[in-house]
Design an enzyme around this catalytic site. Structure first.
Site, mmCIF file in Angstrom:
data_model
loop_
_atom_site.group_PDB
_atom_site.id
_atom_site.type_symbol
_atom_site.label_atom_id
_atom_site.label_comp_id
_atom_site.label_asym_id
_atom_site.label_seq_id
_atom_site.Cartn_x
_atom_site.Cartn_y
_atom_site.Cartn_z
ATOM 1 N N TYR A 1 52.987 41.441 35.011
ATOM 2 C CA TYR A 1 51.768 42.007 35.594
ATOM 3 C C TYR A 1 50.581 41.838 34.638
ATOM 4 C CZ TYR A 1 48.691 45.832 37.232
ATOM 5 O OH TYR A 1 47.636 46.600 37.655
ATOM 6 N N GLY B 1 46.983 49.623 50.321
ATOM 7 C CA GLY B 1 47.550 50.069 49.040
ATOM 8 C C GLY B 1 46.894 51.349 48.534
ATOM 9 N N LYS C 1 47.240 39.442 35.038
ATOM 10 C CA LYS C 1 45.899 40.032 35.103
ATOM 11 C C LYS C 1 45.001 39.468 33.999
ATOM 12 C CE LYS C 1 45.911 42.795 38.722
ATOM 13 N NZ LYS C 1 44.860 42.860 39.754
HETATM 14 N N1 SER Z 1 48.822 51.734 37.224
HETATM 15 C C1 SER Z 1 49.189 50.410 36.790
HETATM 16 C C2 SER Z 1 50.638 50.308 36.537
HETATM 17 O O1 SER Z 1 51.197 51.295 36.128
HETATM 18 C C3 SER Z 1 48.438 50.051 35.545
HETATM 19 O O2 SER Z 1 47.374 49.274 35.897
HETATM 20 O O3 SER Z 1 51.204 49.267 36.713
#
Ligand code: SER
Length: 319
Positions: A143, A13, A147
């Protein structure tokens, strides 16, 4: 003496590619085992590589035993934009994947774990400027929510089982060595390629959307420094706020125009605008500064200069 090794999960990644290279520089190629769900020709050529879906716990355990792993960097996750496209997978990968790693850390008595969190753990009721370490956190993306669960799990496993887990809330990460995938901050990488290749870019966020960002080199240094920090100094075992720089698409495009005066940017905000609007604009990272001497090297101007120089070089090599 037994040789102990490090496993990077999600090594192909955006962060994994650069972190694996940095760790291999520091500790030697054979000490760092790269793993990912997808085969990766480049990584496979460079050194040890294993195919791994972190949801497959027996396979994770087998790799740990085979290589005598004692440290894990667990980076595999679905980010904000892709998470909204497949919320059940985001939940499964981000929460159950972490749980597998934490359980293996505890049950096998491994030494250290790094796991990244994000500015997406904050939400619409969070103070948006200089967002403090401790405040209202009401993420409204899958997301962010996964987290935040992950942060609580990390602290729980540290307190209850003594797992030495260390974590950073990454802002948008900007680097030229690897491509971002599925994030709301990805525009700030794409814009440089577009500026150099076609001279124009259509941004999926509005011109005044200010978000916390960081040069990848700073993020990798922060990660490795935190892992080296004296455990007795660390007061946060959920995840540390860290700050790099902070800008809007308009500010960034204006700096790019100083080098490329003909660059044209257009704005067509999409579903990612609502995600960005729920996140902080800047971050207070006092605790990271005090606990492990965190300090960024790149401001927006320096970041822009560095991105343009290296992407220009890369494109010239390919031409
Ligand atoms: N870069 C990530 C996102 O845009 C933020 O943690 O999902």
């Amino acid at each position: 003496m037994e040789t102990k090794r490090t496993l990077v999960i999600g090594a192909s990644g955006q962060v994994g590619t650069e972190l694996t290279a940095a760790l291999r520089n520091q500790y030697g190629v054979d000490a760092i085992i790269a793993s990912d769900i997808h085969p990766d020709e480049k990584l496979q050529k460079q050194g040890p590589f294993e195919l791994l879906n972190v949801l497959d716990k027996p396979r994770l355990e087998a790799i740990i035993d085979q290589y005598q792993i004692d440290t894990i960097y667990h980076l595999a996750a679905l980010l904000s934009a892709t998470g909204e496209k497949n919320p059940p997978l985001a939940w499964d990968l981000n929460c159950n994947g972490l749980l597998n790693v934490l359980n293996v850390m505890r049950d096998k008595g491994l030494k250290q774990l790094f796991w990244p969190s994000t500015i997406a753990v904050f939400g619409p009721h969070t103070p948006r400027e200089e967002t403090p370490q401790f405040c209202v956190m009401d993420p409204n993306t899958m997301y962010g929510l996964t987290k935040l669960v992950g942060e609580r799990l990390c602290e729980y496993y540290f307190e209850k089982y003594g797992v030495d887990v260390r974590s950073i809330r990454y802002p948008g990460l900007i680097g030229w060595k690897s491509a971002p995938g599925g994030g709301t901050t990805d525009y700030a990488v794409h814009i440089f390629y577009a500026a150099l290749q076609t001279g124009e870019y259509t941004c999926f966020l509005s011109e005044d959307t200010r978000l916390p960002m960081m040069h990848m080199e700073d993020a990798i240094r922060a990660t490795i420094d935190l892992m080296h920090a004296d455990a007795s100094r660390l007061t946060i075992r959920s995840s540390y706020n860290i700050s790099g720089c902070s800008f809007t698409p308009r500010e960034l495009s204006n700096i790019i125009k100083e080098s490329l005066p003909d660059f044209v940017i257009k704005y067509e905000p999409d579903y990612r605008q609502a995600i960005a609007d729920s996140w902080p604009q800047s971050i207070d990272d006092n605790i990271a500064q005090n606990d492990w001497d965190w300090k960024p090297k790149y401001n927006t101007a320096k970041l822009t200069e560095d991105m343009l120089i290296h992407i220009r070089e890369m494109l010239a090599e390919k031409a």
